[in-house]
Design a protein around this motif. Sequence first.
Motif, short mmCIF file in Angstrom:
data_model
loop_
_atom_site.label_atom_id
_atom_site.label_comp_id
_atom_site.label_asym_id
_atom_site.label_seq_id
_atom_site.Cartn_x
_atom_site.Cartn_y
_atom_site.Cartn_z
N SER A 137 1.66 0.96 -4.28
CA SER A 137 0.27 0.40 -4.72
C SER A 137 -0.10 2.32 -4.04
O SER A 137 -0.20 2.37 -3.13
CB SER A 137 -1.50 0.31 -4.52
N THR A 138 -1.50 3.12 -4.43
CA THR A 138 -1.81 3.73 -3.95
C THR A 138 -2.96 3.46 -2.73
O THR A 138 -3.17 4.87 -1.93
CB THR A 138 -2.79 5.14 -4.73
N LYS A 170 -5.97 14.11 -5.19
CA LYS A 170 -4.94 13.06 -5.23
C LYS A 170 -4.39 12.68 -6.45
O LYS A 170 -3.97 11.78 -7.36
CB LYS A 170 -4.55 12.51 -4.25
N LEU A 177 1.69 4.24 -6.98
CA LEU A 177 2.07 5.49 -6.84
C LEU A 177 2.80 5.67 -6.88
O LEU A 177 4.47 5.17 -7.06
CB LEU A 177 2.39 5.23 -4.74
N LYS A 178 2.45 7.23 -7.69
CA LYS A 178 3.98 8.28 -8.56
C LYS A 178 3.23 9.42 -8.10
O LYS A 178 2.38 9.64 -7.61
CB LYS A 178 3.93 8.10 -9.84
N GLU A 225 -5.93 9.26 -6.86
CA GLU A 225 -5.67 8.28 -7.03
C GLU A 225 -6.21 7.07 -6.14
O GLU A 225 -7.53 7.37 -5.45
CB GLU A 225 -4.69 7.80 -5.97
N ASP A 260 -4.69 2.99 0.72
CA ASP A 260 -4.87 3.10 1.75
C ASP A 260 -5.15 1.34 2.72
O ASP A 260 -6.23 1.50 2.55
CB ASP A 260 -5.13 4.33 2.55
N ASP A 276 0.80 -1.02 0.09
CA ASP A 276 -0.54 0.35 0.06
C ASP A 276 0.88 1.54 -0.17
O ASP A 276 2.03 0.96 -0.09
CB ASP A 276 -1.02 -0.45 1.49
N ARG A 277 0.56 2.12 -0.16
CA ARG A 277 0.76 3.66 0.67
C ARG A 277 1.67 3.83 1.31
O ARG A 277 2.35 4.49 0.99
CB ARG A 277 0.23 5.03 0.05
N SER A 324 -4.87 6.74 -10.56
CA SER A 324 -3.78 6.15 -10.74
C SER A 324 -3.84 4.77 -9.12
O SER A 324 -4.36 5.56 -8.54
CB SER A 324 -2.02 6.04 -10.87
N TYR A 325 -3.96 3.60 -9.78
CA TYR A 325 -3.77 3.16 -9.07
C TYR A 325 -1.91 3.06 -8.79
O TYR A 325 -1.85 1.58 -7.41
CB TYR A 325 -4.05 1.71 -9.23
N ASN A 345 1.02 12.02 -10.19
CA ASN A 345 -0.46 11.10 -10.10
C ASN A 345 -1.25 12.74 -10.09
O ASN A 345 -2.64 12.36 -10.72
CB ASN A 345 -0.61 10.40 -8.69
#
Length: 797
Positions: free
Chosen positions: A286-287, A324, A492-493, A326, A289, A60-61, A489-490, A496
């Motif tokens: 990934s984004t 975000k 994390l960048k 996301e 939580d 996860d993030r 996005s799924y 995003n």
Amino acid sequence: MIKHYINIIRQAIINLFNRYKKSKMKYKIGIPVCIILLVWYILCLPSPLFHVSYSTVVSDRHEELLGARIADDQQWRFPTSDSVPDKYKTCLIEFEDRHYYSHWGVNPLALARAIKQNISTGRIVSGASTITMQTIRLSRKESRTFGEKFIEMILATRLEFSYSKDEILSLYASHAPMGGNVVGIEAASWRYFGHQAATLSWAEAATLAVLPNSPSLMHFGRNRDKLLNKRNKLLQQLHERNIIEKVDYELAMGEPLPFQPHPLPQIAPHLVTKIYKENGGKHITSTIDKYQQERTESILSRWNAEFAQNGVKNIAALILDVDKNEVLAYCGNVDFEKDISANQVDVIQSPRSTGSILKPFLYCAMLQEGELLPEQLLPDVPINLKGFAPKNFSLQYDGAVHASEALARSLNVPFVVSLRNYSVPKFYNLLKKAGMTTLDRSADNYGLSLILGGAEGKLWDISSMYLQMAQRLNMFNEDGRYYDLQQPSYILKNDNNEKGDRIRNPLFSAGAIWLTFDALTNVNRPEEIDWRSIPSIQKIAWKTGTSFGFRDGWAVGVSSKYVVGVWVGNSDGEGRPGLTGARTAGMVMFDIFNSLPQGRWFERPDRDLIQAEICHESGCLKSMNCPETGTDTAWVCKKGLDASVCTYHKLVHLSEDMRYQVYEDCAGSRGITHTSWFVLPPSWEWYYKEQHPAYRSLPPYSPECRKDTDIRPMEFIYPFPNAVISLPKQLDGTPGQIIFELAHRSSQSRVFWHLDGQYIGETEIFHKKEYAPDKGEHTLTVVDETGASLSIKFSIK
């Protein structure tokens, strides 16, 4: 790095060549050999060092593990980590290579000691392999021979030139065998201890440090004493050398070995599978939580248990962060681990019939282009458009309904009429531009059913379309501009939520979006459920949808911070009674929103709206006939000033007692007064009066005045103009009958019915007439007591 090596080789060759020219003949053979050996040594190290497949790992993030998928060679081998936990590093160096930080890949003292021990015992008891040499051996996977040992020594020294000590430790720790099909400390930590390597205890770190030496010891049914002894011996050495304190040592010695392997986490399993297919063999952050994901999965499981009692077995939900851009939670289905009810199907990415979930996009587009005003009256009467006869969910009609109310109540007839006015190809192209990827047929093939679920859509696409509306509104309120938007996005960048290029003509304007969301805050479906009884901690705009045959229930909710999309149904497409968006997906959506932090409501984008005088009753722009007391001031889109002017208020001439319509030349003693009167078409009026008792029909003309007028006194409800009707036979074999239906402004009027010039009867008050026409084309004519007539043509198959 490659350029660096090339420069080294070039310079070495130049130097050797210069010496070669000056040297004597006896050196001219050795120098090329030296060059070849030098080049080989520089290039002998493979890149990358390990040619193996890796598991797909998704976190996860916050770098909490969500799940993993096994590598192609069926090994649990997580991708190489950038670092090694300190406890494991300490245990490993103590056990395998105490002088690791002092040598260049080969330890001469250890090598000499190993040779002495092997000669004295007559067999190999020590290999003198350093951690660097073992790393080389793991990468080569060759059988152990003296020749191979020599190659390992050479490659180990070369590895030390290319990698730092910590990088070599990471390579070893990520590829060391840990028993069975488990490779590397990260996979072993999860499989044996149920948590990440960073939180290993001293006992756990020592266990994993001794395992690669004898990986077969990690068996849950045998060899446990041998493994325990090796672990405890290492812990004792650490304690004796004052590396760990007495308390830590005693606690570590008391820890048991794992009794059984732990299953890897299965959080957001459908997203993990999706990432595995797209980015297999990588560690993807990934984004998601994790904690919101688990809360959402818990909500879905609870509702799934309730819906399953009605044979509804699948639920999917998606939470998107507006700011975000996301994905915060991705629940493609429920009970992923159970091989029943097609639970492995990722419904978020599966095309399903959309029901009414697309209506807000048509409403928003028509507001933006000035083809509709929020409170403008739309027809809500039975219609038949070339054989397409839509009906409202309640099977009731209001005659006429304000557009915002039609959206809030998700009435079908008003939106079919609106789509016909807007045009199907235009709406079809708009949906494609908005991000709907499942429209794989032509616009004509979908027809007017496009607005009622005639097309299929993905929960991902539809939620993303609502998300972009929320983002566009927020961005406009920030700086008054519009920007290109990217898909949520799924993964994390850093970019995003970066804005795209500035655009002048957005697909939906901020004003139209705000008016649409404002209408969607008043969603009311009394025929399905009383939403006022559902507690909600925040204000949201929301829309539900139900597909034909009760196969799909949809709900999408929007706030300034989040978009929540929910689908409920059966993955195999089985319909169930009561499976409606409001009763199923809507309930889940509210529950999810109540688990999210509360946010402010959208600001009204005054820069993109304008105030206009609106007729209170018709919702159209005020006309000269609208009464001053019946005028409102309302916010509309700027192009709304070009919308329709009210045509429903007409200036009529009445007798002074208001009982009759008159003209000046025939009013006589009745007198005459002029007034504005709200007049609906007869078919609208017929249904409208049932819902609005205060509505007054126009009074009849006085007997002294002529009857010709541009206001029609009656209108056919059924059949429709040029309708082609099929009459089924009755159970006894007799021909079926058709029920003609007519709306008349005067509730006491008598109407005389004629079919093809032949009198077939009369009706009074309720104007319905049963008859069984022959096959072929027919003309139906009605005449009331005043002599007003109306005709319509239809055919019987």
